[in-house]
Write a protein that holds these residues in place. Sequence first.
Motif, PDB file in Angstrom:
ATOM      1  N   MET A  81     -46.060 -50.318  59.017  1.00 55.25           N
ATOM      2  CA  MET A  81     -44.996 -50.824  58.156  1.00 55.25           C
ATOM      3  C   MET A  81     -45.530 -51.840  57.147  1.00 55.25           C
ATOM      4  N   PHE A  82     -46.461 -52.679  57.569  1.00 53.61           N
ATOM      5  CA  PHE A  82     -47.055 -53.644  56.637  1.00 53.61           C
ATOM      6  C   PHE A  82     -47.829 -52.924  55.531  1.00 53.61           C
ATOM      7  N   LEU A  83     -48.631 -51.926  55.901  1.00 52.83           N
ATOM      8  CA  LEU A  83     -49.404 -51.187  54.902  1.00 52.83           C
ATOM      9  C   LEU A  83     -48.481 -50.481  53.908  1.00 52.83           C
ATOM     10  N   GLY A  84     -47.432 -49.857  54.426  1.00 55.98           N
ATOM     11  CA  GLY A  84     -46.480 -49.194  53.535  1.00 55.98           C
ATOM     12  C   GLY A  84     -45.757 -50.187  52.642  1.00 55.98           C
ATOM     13  N   GLY A  85     -45.384 -51.346  53.196  1.00 59.51           N
ATOM     14  CA  GLY A  85     -44.666 -52.360  52.428  1.00 59.51           C
ATOM     15  C   GLY A  85     -45.489 -52.924  51.287  1.00 59.51           C
ATOM     16  N   THR A  86     -46.790 -52.962  51.439  1.00 60.70           N
ATOM     17  CA  THR A  86     -47.668 -53.481  50.384  1.00 60.70           C
ATOM     18  C   THR A  86     -47.526 -52.681  49.093  1.00 60.70           C
ATOM     19  N   THR A  87     -47.317 -51.384  49.197  1.00 56.93           N
ATOM     20  CA  THR A  87     -47.179 -50.559  47.990  1.00 56.93           C
ATOM     21  C   THR A  87     -45.884 -50.884  47.239  1.00 56.93           C
ATOM     22  N   TYR A  88     -44.850 -51.313  47.956  1.00 53.35           N
ATOM     23  CA  TYR A  88     -43.601 -51.718  47.302  1.00 53.35           C
ATOM     24  C   TYR A  88     -43.827 -52.971  46.459  1.00 53.35           C
ATOM     25  N   PHE A  89     -44.608 -53.884  46.994  1.00 55.89           N
ATOM     26  CA  PHE A  89     -44.960 -55.096  46.256  1.00 55.89           C
ATOM     27  C   PHE A  89     -45.689 -54.743  44.957  1.00 55.89           C
ATOM     28  N   LEU A  90     -46.644 -53.816  45.029  1.00 54.10           N
ATOM     29  CA  LEU A  90     -47.403 -53.419  43.844  1.00 54.10           C
ATOM     30  C   LEU A  90     -46.509 -52.737  42.805  1.00 54.10           C
ATOM     31  N   TYR A  91     -45.546 -51.954  43.276  1.00 60.80           N
ATOM     32  CA  TYR A  91     -44.636 -51.258  42.359  1.00 60.80           C
ATOM     33  C   TYR A  91     -43.795 -52.258  41.570  1.00 60.80           C
ATOM     34  N   VAL A  92     -43.211 -53.220  42.265  1.00 55.59           N
ATOM     35  CA  VAL A  92     -42.389 -54.229  41.592  1.00 55.59           C
ATOM     36  C   VAL A  92     -43.240 -55.049  40.632  1.00 55.59           C
ATOM     37  N   LEU A  93     -44.441 -55.384  41.043  1.00 56.34           N
ATOM     38  CA  LEU A  93     -45.356 -56.174  40.220  1.00 56.34           C
ATOM     39  C   LEU A  93     -45.686 -55.476  38.903  1.00 56.34           C
ATOM     40  N   SER A  94     -45.722 -54.150  38.920  1.00 56.43           N
ATOM     41  CA  SER A  94     -46.113 -53.389  37.727  1.00 56.43           C
ATOM     42  C   SER A  94     -45.121 -53.525  36.584  1.00 56.43           C
ATOM     43  N   PHE A  95     -43.893 -53.955  36.854  1.00 58.76           N
ATOM     44  CA  PHE A  95     -42.883 -54.071  35.804  1.00 58.76           C
ATOM     45  C   PHE A  95     -43.052 -55.342  34.965  1.00 58.76           C
ATOM     46  N   ILE A  96     -43.899 -56.262  35.398  1.00 59.43           N
ATOM     47  CA  ILE A  96     -44.088 -57.482  34.610  1.00 59.43           C
ATOM     48  C   ILE A  96     -44.742 -57.142  33.278  1.00 59.43           C
ATOM     49  N   TYR A  97     -45.840 -56.388  33.326  1.00 58.82           N
ATOM     50  CA  TYR A  97     -46.499 -55.894  32.110  1.00 58.82           C
ATOM     51  C   TYR A  97     -46.738 -54.394  32.277  1.00 58.82           C
ATOM     52  N   PRO A  98     -45.708 -53.582  32.081  1.00 62.50           N
ATOM     53  CA  PRO A  98     -45.840 -52.143  32.353  1.00 62.50           C
ATOM     54  C   PRO A  98     -46.759 -51.424  31.381  1.00 62.50           C
ATOM     55  N   MET A  99     -47.644 -50.615  31.918  1.00 67.12           N
ATOM     56  CA  MET A  99     -48.493 -49.720  31.137  1.00 67.12           C
ATOM     57  C   MET A  99     -48.303 -48.317  31.717  1.00 67.12           C
ATOM     58  N   THR A 100     -48.300 -47.331  30.869  1.00 66.81           N
ATOM     59  CA  THR A 100     -47.957 -45.982  31.319  1.00 66.81           C
ATOM     60  C   THR A 100     -48.851 -45.532  32.468  1.00 66.81           C
ATOM     61  N   TRP A 101     -50.168 -45.684  32.338  1.00 65.96           N
ATOM     62  CA  TRP A 101     -51.100 -45.193  33.362  1.00 65.96           C
ATOM     63  C   TRP A 101     -50.930 -45.941  34.686  1.00 65.96           C
ATOM     64  N   SER A 102     -50.802 -47.278  34.613  1.00 65.67           N
ATOM     65  CA  SER A 102     -50.686 -48.053  35.852  1.00 65.67           C
ATOM     66  C   SER A 102     -49.333 -47.831  36.511  1.00 65.67           C
ATOM     67  N   TYR A 103     -48.311 -47.644  35.679  1.00 68.43           N
ATOM     68  CA  TYR A 103     -46.961 -47.425  36.208  1.00 68.43           C
ATOM     69  C   TYR A 103     -46.896 -46.143  37.026  1.00 68.43           C
ATOM     70  N   TYR A 104     -47.523 -45.085  36.532  1.00 71.25           N
ATOM     71  CA  TYR A 104     -47.492 -43.820  37.271  1.00 71.25           C
ATOM     72  C   TYR A 104     -48.440 -43.841  38.479  1.00 71.25           C
ATOM     73  N   ILE A 105     -49.523 -44.619  38.403  1.00 69.70           N
ATOM     74  CA  ILE A 105     -50.401 -44.758  39.572  1.00 69.70           C
ATOM     75  C   ILE A 105     -49.670 -45.442  40.725  1.00 69.70           C
ATOM     76  N   VAL A 106     -48.959 -46.542  40.418  1.00 72.04           N
ATOM     77  CA  VAL A 106     -48.228 -47.222  41.495  1.00 72.04           C
ATOM     78  C   VAL A 106     -47.061 -46.373  41.980  1.00 72.04           C
ATOM     79  N   SER A 107     -46.560 -45.469  41.131  1.00 77.41           N
ATOM     80  CA  SER A 107     -45.515 -44.541  41.575  1.00 77.41           C
ATOM     81  C   SER A 107     -46.057 -43.609  42.656  1.00 77.41           C
ATOM     82  N   VAL A 108     -47.312 -43.179  42.486  1.00 78.46           N
ATOM     83  CA  VAL A 108     -47.973 -42.360  43.506  1.00 78.46           C
ATOM     84  C   VAL A 108     -48.195 -43.173  44.784  1.00 78.46           C
ATOM     85  N   LEU A 109     -48.688 -44.398  44.626  1.00 80.41           N
ATOM     86  CA  LEU A 109     -48.995 -45.250  45.786  1.00 80.41           C
ATOM     87  C   LEU A 109     -47.745 -45.560  46.601  1.00 80.41           C
ATOM     88  N   ILE A 110     -46.656 -45.879  45.925  1.00 78.12           N
ATOM     89  CA  ILE A 110     -45.448 -46.234  46.664  1.00 78.12           C
ATOM     90  C   ILE A 110     -44.848 -44.999  47.353  1.00 78.12           C
TER      91      ILE A 110
END
Length: 463
Positions: A81-110
Amino acid sequence: MDNRLMNVILLGSAFMVLFTAFQATGMISQSVLEGVKNDTTHGNRFHGSGYTSMAILYSCFALTNIFAPAIVSIFRPAVAMFLGGTTYFLYVLSFIYPMTWSYYIVSVLIGIGAAILWTAQGVYLANNSNDSTISRNSGIFWALFQVSLLAGNIYVYIALKTEMIDSATRIPLFIVFSIVSAIGLVLFVFIIWRSYVEKNRDTLIHTVEERRNTLVDIVQTLKIAVRLLKTRNMLLLLLPFAYSGFSTTFFQGVYGTCIGHYVKYGDTRKRLIGLHGILVGCGEILGGGLFGFITKPKTSSQRALMILVGFILQIIYYYSVFVNFPSNAPSQETIAKPYFDYSSKTSQVIAFISSFIVGLGDSSLNTQLMNVLATRYKQCTASAFAIFKLVQSLMAAVAFFYAGSLQLEWQLLIVVIFLFFGTLAFFKVLFDESENEFTATSVTVTLQDNEHDSYQNYSSSIA
């Protein structure tokens, strides 16, 4: 307080905090990214879509569900659960300075992390419940989890005060959400610590031999999932599983976007997405308590009544959406007239009463689904929950792929058809009094395979 009840409360609290940021982010993501595209600091460099991101997320979720039980078996539910939850943190973080490539990468990770997180959650909940407490525990978890819709969307409602979400609004919003997500991860660390203490207390230290058997358990986990899919009741449950995916996409993604796109609601319509999330959360919380903790349905008739109430509530919701919003509202800003052209105030009242109703109806289905999976598939909980999330996420991905292009009435038709047949299938499963077909089949196959005791070893590996 009983240790198991404390574990369930802590589980719900961790999900509540983590999803405070994620659920609100999911509801406003399309509107936020439309603002990013029009932001002069980004120009034309960002070309991402909230709908596309969610489609990628749920596609990866569906694929990873095949392997999620094995991953949970290796890492144990708390760590998983901790490992899975970490990807949610990264997804939310990506909205601060969204870039197309990083946004879709974190979409895969989450998507990968979500499969691990939710499969581990199902196992952890089942491990801390029995037949007499599963309804109570499911209701407690569901109510705590849905509080996340309140906190996150209250903040959205306060923070979004303009027609377009610019960087001055977006950056502070998602800095706060990122901090909240990090606090959720701290709670998962506490769950890991409690699990470690309880295992030491109960002398459940894993031996070298148990670790050696883990590879066998991984293969066995996948075999169990395949065997489950050959049983009549699990095949029937695929319909309500699928409906859950279509409905989640609609009321958590499409409906909020419709509100934000409806020009009739004025220049502050983006903040009304937050009000929609708040009312959905109120309905989910009340429903989790009513359909799980207060009524405590134990018999098939009691559970069927809860499903029937949820069915009626959701039909009312879908009809209200059909008459209250224009056909093109999911895809663009619109001034088109809906089926019934109410005044702005009347239309908003209908829209937000509907938000509460769908939350109430959705909770009835989800609490009863968790009850059935945790009680009827006690010896193979991870595989059962993985199938649920596999089908749910796959259908959610399909729904997000067409969400931006298909007119509103056709999206409603799809979800209502699955609601109707999913409810009938659920009734059939609830009133099936035959012997547990999975147990009979699996024992025979296990003997033929001449493998180790699959269920005993599998259960001990994830306990």
